[in-house]
Write an enzyme that holds these catalytic residues in place. Structure first.
Site, PDB file in Angstrom:
ATOM      1  N   TYR A  62       0.850  -1.193   0.000  1.00 43.36           N
ATOM      2  CA  TYR A  62       0.000   0.000   0.000  1.00 43.36           C
ATOM      3  C   TYR A  62       0.879   1.234   0.000  1.00 43.36           C
ATOM      4  O   TYR A  62       1.810   1.329   0.799  1.00 43.36           O
ATOM      5  CB  TYR A  62      -0.924   0.023   1.224  1.00 43.36           C
ATOM      6  CG  TYR A  62      -2.368   0.149   0.787  1.00 43.36           C
ATOM      7  CD1 TYR A  62      -2.812   1.304   0.160  1.00 43.36           C
ATOM      8  CD2 TYR A  62      -3.261  -0.901   0.966  1.00 43.36           C
ATOM      9  CE1 TYR A  62      -4.119   1.413  -0.287  1.00 43.36           C
ATOM     10  CE2 TYR A  62      -4.568  -0.804   0.523  1.00 43.36           C
ATOM     11  CZ  TYR A  62      -4.999   0.353  -0.110  1.00 43.36           C
ATOM     12  OH  TYR A  62      -6.276   0.446  -0.562  1.00 43.36           O
ATOM     13  N   GLU A  64      -0.243   5.028  -0.516  1.00 44.25           N
ATOM     14  CA  GLU A  64      -0.950   6.286  -0.808  1.00 44.25           C
ATOM     15  C   GLU A  64       0.024   7.439  -0.675  1.00 44.25           C
ATOM     16  O   GLU A  64       0.884   7.436   0.219  1.00 44.25           O
ATOM     17  CB  GLU A  64      -2.088   6.499   0.193  1.00 44.25           C
ATOM     18  CG  GLU A  64      -3.305   5.638  -0.081  1.00 44.25           C
ATOM     19  CD  GLU A  64      -4.420   5.917   0.925  1.00 44.25           C
ATOM     20  OE1 GLU A  64      -5.515   5.403   0.698  1.00 44.25           O
ATOM     21  OE2 GLU A  64      -4.191   6.637   1.906  1.00 44.25           O
ATOM     22  N   ASP A 208      -4.578  14.630 -25.309  1.00 39.57           N
ATOM     23  CA  ASP A 208      -4.830  13.244 -24.901  1.00 39.57           C
ATOM     24  C   ASP A 208      -4.106  12.351 -25.912  1.00 39.57           C
ATOM     25  O   ASP A 208      -4.674  11.953 -26.917  1.00 39.57           O
ATOM     26  CB  ASP A 208      -6.328  12.940 -24.860  1.00 39.57           C
ATOM     27  CG  ASP A 208      -6.605  11.526 -24.372  1.00 39.57           C
ATOM     28  OD1 ASP A 208      -5.636  10.792 -24.111  1.00 39.57           O
ATOM     29  OD2 ASP A 208      -7.791  11.160 -24.248  1.00 39.57           O
ATOM     30  N   THR A 234      -1.697   6.819 -22.209  1.00 42.87           N
ATOM     31  CA  THR A 234      -1.704   5.461 -21.666  1.00 42.87           C
ATOM     32  C   THR A 234      -0.279   4.927 -21.773  1.00 42.87           C
ATOM     33  O   THR A 234       0.525   5.449 -22.548  1.00 42.87           O
ATOM     34  CB  THR A 234      -2.617   4.514 -22.466  1.00 42.87           C
ATOM     35  OG1 THR A 234      -2.114   4.421 -23.806  1.00 42.87           O
ATOM     36  CG2 THR A 234      -4.056   5.005 -22.499  1.00 42.87           C
ATOM     37  N   LYS A 237      -0.423   1.151 -24.972  1.00 39.08           N
ATOM     38  CA  LYS A 237      -0.738   1.084 -26.406  1.00 39.08           C
ATOM     39  C   LYS A 237       0.584   0.994 -27.178  1.00 39.08           C
ATOM     40  O   LYS A 237       1.340   0.065 -26.946  1.00 39.08           O
ATOM     41  CB  LYS A 237      -1.641   2.246 -26.799  1.00 39.08           C
ATOM     42  CG  LYS A 237      -3.012   2.138 -26.101  1.00 39.08           C
ATOM     43  CD  LYS A 237      -4.000   3.245 -26.439  1.00 39.08           C
ATOM     44  CE  LYS A 237      -5.297   3.037 -25.659  1.00 39.08           C
ATOM     45  NZ  LYS A 237      -6.248   4.168 -25.820  1.00 39.08           N
ATOM     46  N   ARG A 243      -0.667  -2.003 -18.571  1.00 40.47           N
ATOM     47  CA  ARG A 243      -1.932  -1.283 -18.675  1.00 40.47           C
ATOM     48  C   ARG A 243      -1.944  -0.160 -17.637  1.00 40.47           C
ATOM     49  O   ARG A 243      -1.833  -0.413 -16.442  1.00 40.47           O
ATOM     50  CB  ARG A 243      -3.082  -2.261 -18.402  1.00 40.47           C
ATOM     51  CG  ARG A 243      -4.474  -1.724 -18.592  1.00 40.47           C
ATOM     52  CD  ARG A 243      -5.419  -2.870 -18.867  1.00 40.47           C
ATOM     53  NE  ARG A 243      -4.977  -3.550 -20.077  1.00 40.47           N
ATOM     54  CZ  ARG A 243      -5.246  -3.138 -21.317  1.00 40.47           C
ATOM     55  NH1 ARG A 243      -5.990  -2.065 -21.516  1.00 40.47           N
ATOM     56  NH2 ARG A 243      -4.777  -3.768 -22.363  1.00 40.47           N
TER      57      ARG A 243
END
Ligand SMILES: *Cc1c(COP(=O)(O)O)cnc(C)c1O
Length: 419
Positions: A62, A64, A208, A234, A237, A243
């Site tokens: 974890y 954060e 984008d 992303t 791609k 991903r």
């Protein structure tokens, strides 16, 4: 059988021993990916090293917050992964700031809007009927619900962005932000033009670049980084990483962007994915990757020319990128029917909007097949096969046999990979 030990192979062995049902899915999908043609423009084959980072115990952690300022203990080691990913992304794209925590391309766009906009603000973006993404104002998406989207289009004849319309809409609608980016546009966006229009009306410019960012990394497409206030992307791609999403911006927006990701729109960072992003950025900085990126475009040009020669209406007459979109209507078949015939033959691709907006075309990409090692000769074969399948000049069994023969020479993973 084993050529070299692969950590991923070990992971698959463990899975096979404990949960054969899920192992069957994993191995079945690997077989599907290896034995059919992956022409989905958004997909690729990420490397065994990226897969190793993804399937690692970093997934347990974890974390954060950001490196050096976490809300959890024990983050000293994983902090190094995020610092590596951030530093490599900044160097690769010449950006002052990088956020590598966005879970996906959509999460990156959501965070960009959160950093710059208030609910109800007007945003100018490529309309969905012309290749805008869901996050560019679809009524089914948060973007269409929370913002007032105005869509620009493409010229119905040339398929090119209608710059006069962009300028006119910006002047009359005074958007708070302008978005350039698409799921299907095969040409480069003119970032300097969009910057000029954004400056004229006092709007932010958001690029984008989910699709072309991998070409940008490899020096095969112009970079939006010098022009856009925020670049969303992303990593899975053309860029060929895990991903996930990524955001690039100047130092002045760094804190707003980071807060827009965590804590505004996301919780704990996925440290295994971030480590895998670092691996992918490392790969993208190599000469091999630059060769790959140029080959992706060269392959797409041959594919586009081959489809045009066989009578398909190729949008914009060709491509500058990994993307080719084409209308099969001149062959007497609509896009959906063509896609179905192609799927049955083992050519996997998507439908997409067409410039005139009233029918669906075919969208193909060359990133995955280029990663496999295919070149111009294979693209010419694929174009011929695709047209023959769409025209039903060859049956699905014969076409599948040809796809199998074509893919046999280009396994996407090393022989040590389980099968
Ligand atoms: C793929 C894509 C996205 C979203 O990426 P996800 O990871 O699927 O959320 C956003 N914008 C554009 C232009 C895209 O092509």
């Amino acid at each position: 059988m084993s050529v070299m030990p692969s950590p991923t192979a070990d992971v698959a062995e463990v899975l096979r021993g404990q949960d054969p049902q899920v192992a069957d899915v994993l191995l079945g999908e690997l077989t599907r990916q290896s034995t059919t043609l992956q022409l989905n423009a958004a997909e690729n084959f990420t490397s065994p090293a990226v897969l190793a980072a993804l399937g690692s115990p970093l997934a347990n952690k974890y974390a954060e917050g950001y490196p050096g300022a976490r809300h959890h203990g024990g983050c000293e080691i994983v902090d190094a992964a995020e610092r590596l990913a951030v530093d490599r992304a900044k160097a690769l794209f010449g950006a002052e700031h990088a956020n590598v925590q966005a879970h996906s391309g959509s999460s990156a766009v959501l965070a960009a809007y959160a950093a710059l906009l208030r609910p109800g603000d007007t945003v100018l973006a490529l309309g969905l009927p012309y290749g805008g993404h869901l996050t560019h104002g679809s009524p089914a998406n948060f973007s269409g619900r929370w913002f007032d989207f105005v869509g620009y289009g493409v010229d119905a004849e040339t398929g090119l962005i209608d710059h006069d319309q962009v300028r006119a809409l910006a002047r009359t609608r005074r958007p708070k932000a302008i978005v350039c980016g698409s799921i299907a546009y095969p040409r480069h966006f003119d970032h300097a033009f969009f910057r000029e229009v954004a400056d004229e009306v006092g709007a932010y410019l958001i690029a984008d670049a989910a699709h072309p960012i991998g070409l940008v990394a490899g020096g095969a497409a112009p970079s939006p980084v010098p022009y856009a206030d925020i670049v969303c992307a992303t990593t899975h791609k053309v860029l060929r990483g895990p991903r996930g999403g990524m955001i690039l911006c100047g130092s002045e927006l760094a804190e707003r962007v980071d807060r827009a990701v965590f804590p505004f729109t996301q919780g704990g960072a996925q440290m295994h994915t971030i480590a895998a992003k670092a691996v992918a950025f490392g790969e993208a900085a190599t000469e091999d990757f630059r060769v790959y990126a140029r080959q992706v475009v060269a392959n797409a040009r041959v594919l586009a020319a081959g489809l045009a020669d066989r009578g398909l209406a190729v949008t914009t007459g060709g491509t500058d990128t990994h993307l080719v979109t084409a209308d099969p209507a001149p062959l007497g078949v609509d896009g959906r029917t063509a896609r179905g015939r192609l799927a049955a033959a083992g050519l996997v691709l998507d439908c997409c909007p067409l410039p005139h907006g009233d029918a669906r075309g075919l969208r193909l990409g060359t990133a995955a097949v280029t990663t496999q090692g295919m070149r111009e000769a294979e693209m010419a074969r694929i174009a011929a096969l695709l047209a023959a399948v769409v025209r039903e000049e060859t049956d699905a069994v014969a076409a599948r046999a040809e796809v199998r023969e074509l893919t046999r020479g280009f396994p996407p993973y090393p022989a040590s990979y389980p099968s």
